[in-house]
Design a protein around this motif. Structure first.
Motif, short mmCIF file in Angstrom:
data_model
loop_
_atom_site.label_atom_id
_atom_site.label_comp_id
_atom_site.label_asym_id
_atom_site.label_seq_id
_atom_site.Cartn_x
_atom_site.Cartn_y
_atom_site.Cartn_z
N LEU A 5 -24.74 -91.04 38.45
CA LEU A 5 -25.24 -89.97 37.88
C LEU A 5 -25.14 -88.63 38.45
O LEU A 5 -24.80 -87.58 37.97
N GLN A 6 -25.12 -88.66 39.98
CA GLN A 6 -24.99 -87.63 40.80
C GLN A 6 -23.43 -87.10 40.61
O GLN A 6 -23.14 -86.21 40.78
N LYS A 7 -22.61 -88.16 40.64
CA LYS A 7 -21.22 -88.05 40.37
C LYS A 7 -20.89 -87.20 38.97
O LYS A 7 -19.74 -86.32 38.92
N TYR A 8 -21.25 -87.92 37.77
CA TYR A 8 -20.81 -87.36 36.66
C TYR A 8 -21.74 -86.58 35.92
O TYR A 8 -21.33 -85.98 34.87
N LEU A 9 -22.83 -86.47 36.20
CA LEU A 9 -23.65 -85.34 35.48
C LEU A 9 -23.36 -84.05 35.58
O LEU A 9 -23.29 -83.24 34.32
N LYS A 10 -22.71 -83.53 36.33
CA LYS A 10 -22.30 -82.00 36.30
C LYS A 10 -21.04 -81.99 35.26
O LYS A 10 -21.03 -81.01 34.95
#
Length: 48
Positions: A5-10
């Motif tokens: 989530l941290q990697k792809y949410l942006k």
């Protein structure tokens, strides 16, 4: 999962924002926003 989530949410949020911008542009909303912004600016400086 949290790292995912941290990697792809942006990127997901960026894609959603671009999709919303493209949708608004395809409907002609840019012209409407520009005219409203110009009217507000004219009122602020006392011309309109």
């Amino acid at each position: 999962m949290r790292k995912f989530l941290q990697k792809y949410l942006k990127y997901v949020v960026l894609a959603a924002a671009l999709a919303a911008c493209l949708y608004g542009a395809s409907r002609g909303e840019m012209n409407t926003v520009y005219h409203k912004a110009a009217a507000i600016c004219m009122e602020c400086i006392g011309i309109g």
